[in-house]
Scaffold this active site. Structure first.
Site, PDB file in Angstrom:
ATOM      1  N   ASP A  40     -30.059   3.317  70.840  1.00 24.67           N
ATOM      2  CA  ASP A  40     -29.107   3.857  71.801  1.00 24.67           C
ATOM      3  C   ASP A  40     -27.688   3.461  71.412  1.00 24.67           C
ATOM      4  OD1 ASP A  40     -31.133   4.930  73.346  1.00 24.67           O
ATOM      5  OD2 ASP A  40     -31.317   3.132  74.592  1.00 24.67           O
ATOM      6  N   TYR A  68     -36.477  -7.578  68.927  1.00 26.09           N
ATOM      7  CA  TYR A  68     -35.199  -7.352  69.602  1.00 26.09           C
ATOM      8  C   TYR A  68     -34.721  -8.645  70.246  1.00 26.09           C
ATOM      9  CZ  TYR A  68     -36.367  -2.336  69.451  1.00 26.09           C
ATOM     10  OH  TYR A  68     -36.701  -1.068  69.050  1.00 26.09           O
ATOM     11  N   ASP A  82     -30.171   0.462  82.098  1.00 26.50           N
ATOM     12  CA  ASP A  82     -29.287  -0.350  81.268  1.00 26.50           C
ATOM     13  C   ASP A  82     -27.881  -0.323  81.865  1.00 26.50           C
ATOM     14  OD1 ASP A  82     -28.039   2.030  80.462  1.00 26.50           O
ATOM     15  OD2 ASP A  82     -29.122   2.128  78.566  1.00 26.50           O
ATOM     16  N   ARG A 181     -35.619  -1.599  77.749  1.00 24.98           N
ATOM     17  CA  ARG A 181     -35.056  -1.252  79.060  1.00 24.98           C
ATOM     18  C   ARG A 181     -36.133  -1.226  80.134  1.00 24.98           C
ATOM     19  NH1 ARG A 181     -32.131   4.278  78.042  1.00 24.98           N
ATOM     20  NH2 ARG A 181     -33.891   4.422  76.608  1.00 24.98           N
TER      21      ARG A 181
END
Length: 297
Positions: A40, A68, A82, A181
Site C-alpha cells: 500500500d 512485517y 489503517d 491491517r
C-alpha cells in the site's frame, strides 16, 4: 540491452508499487519490469522486482512467507483499518484504562497460528472482476470471504499507552495473503476497543531481505541478482549437464531424474551458471515448467 535479474527495492511511503515499477523502468531503460506482491502507499519496505526475462520468476516469489514490522493503534477503528481512513469508532478513556497487557497478549495469541481472516474491504482482492478498494471508493458495499492464513510469529516489541489509545510495535511472520491491517482490526475488535494500523514495513519476502534492497535514488546503479542466483534462493538448485540443459530448453524430459528433487520444484542451472528454468517431477522424470531465455543468467 538490460540484463535480466531480480531487483530488491526499498519502497518509501507515499508511493504505490506501480509507481516504483514505473521509476525502475525509466531508470533501467526497459518496459519489462514487474513486481511480486503489492505494498500500500502508506507502507514501506521490500518490493521484489523482476527485470526482463526474470519477470518469469516472480510467480515463484509471490507465494513466499513474509515478515512485517508494524504499529497497531488500539482504541480507534477506521474505515480502512489503517491510518489513511476516517475514524469510525473510538473507545472511552475509562474503557482504555481497563485494558491490560495480559488481555492484549491473549488477543494476539488467538490471532497466531492458522487463523480465519476476512481481508480488509480496501484490499486489492478482485470482486466480480474489480478490485475491492475500487468498489469501496465508488460507494458500493463489499463483503469479502474469510480465508485461512498462517501467522507464525506475532510479537510485541513495545507497548506505549496514551490517555485514549495504546500503540503496539509488533513483528509478524505470516503466509502470503495475510493482511496486517486485518490483524490490527481483529485484535481491536476482540478487545472491544477497535484497532487500526498506523505504520507498516515489509522486511522480508521468502529468502529476500530489505537489508539487501536499494532505494529509489540508486536504481540506475543497482546490480540485480542474476536469475540463477535468485532462483536458487527461492527453490532447490539443481545443476544439470549441458546435454540435459539443451533437452530441457527443447521441451524434453530428463528420464529417471525425479529422485534428485527434494520437493516439487527445482531451479535447473547449466554448467556455465545460466538458469535453464524451473523443473518439476513428472512420474520418475523431470520436465521444465518454465524456461528462461538462453541469454539469462
Amino acid at each position: 540491452m538490460v540484463a535480466p535479474g531480480i531487483l530488491l527495492v526499498d519502497k518509501p511511503g507515499g508511493l504505490t508499487s506501480h509507481d516504483v515499477v514505473a521509476r525502475t523502468r525509466k531508470a533501467l531503460g526497459t518496459r519489462k519490469v514487474g513486481h511480486a506482491g503489492t505494498l500500500d502507499p502508506m507502507a514501506t519496505g521490500l518490493l521484489v522486482l523482476g527485470v526482463e526475462g526474470a519477470t518469469r520468476l516472480l510467480t515463484y516469489v509471490v507465494g513466499a512467507d513474509k515478515t512485517y514490522s508494524a504499529t497497531i493503534r488500539l482504541g480507534e477503528a477506521t474505515s480502512t483499518d489503517d491510518a489513511e481512513g476516517e475514524i469510525v469508532r473510538a473507545a472511552d478513556a475509562a474503557v482504555m484504562a481497563e485494558v491490560t497487557t495480559a488481555q492484549i497478549r491473549d488477543g494476539i495469541t488467538a490471532l497466531t497460528g492458522d487463523i480465519s481472516q476476512v481481508p480488509s474491504t480496501v484490499s486489492a482482492i478482485k470482486v466480480a472482476g474489480r478490485r475491492a478498494y475500487e468498489l469501496v471508493r465508488a460507494g458500493e458495499q463489499v463483503e469479502l470471504k474469510a480465508r485461512t492464513v498462517t501467522v507464525s510469529r506475532f510479537d510485541v516489541r513495545d507497548e506505549r499507552r496514551g490517555s485514549s489509545h495504546i500503540d503496539l510495535d509488533v513483528v509478524v511472520d505470516c503466509s502470503s495473503g495475510t493482511y496486517i491491517r486485518a490483524l490490527a482490526r481483529d485484535l481491536g475488535d476482540a478487545l472491544g476497543i477497535g484497532g487500526h494500523l498506523t505504520a507498516l514495513r515489509r522486511t522480508r519476502i521468502g529468502p529476500f531481505d530489505v537489508a539487501d534492497a536499494v532505494d529509489l535514488d540508486s536504481l540506475a546503479a543497482a546490480a540485480p541478482l542474476t536469475p540463477a542466483t535468485a532462483a536458487a534462493a527461492i527453490l532447490q538448485p539443481l545443476v544439470v549437464t549441458e546435454d540435459d540443459a539443451r533437452a530441457l530448453r527443447h521441451g524434453k524430459r530428463l528420464g529417471d531424474q525425479a529422485f534428485r528433487l527434494d520437493g516439487a520444484l527445482a531451479a535447473a542451472i547449466a554448467p556455465d551458471g545460466a538458469l535453464v528454468g524451473i523443473v518439476e517431477k513428472r512420474g520418475g522424470d523431470l520436465k521444465s515448467v518454465m524456461n528462461m531465455p538462453e541469454a539469462g543468467r
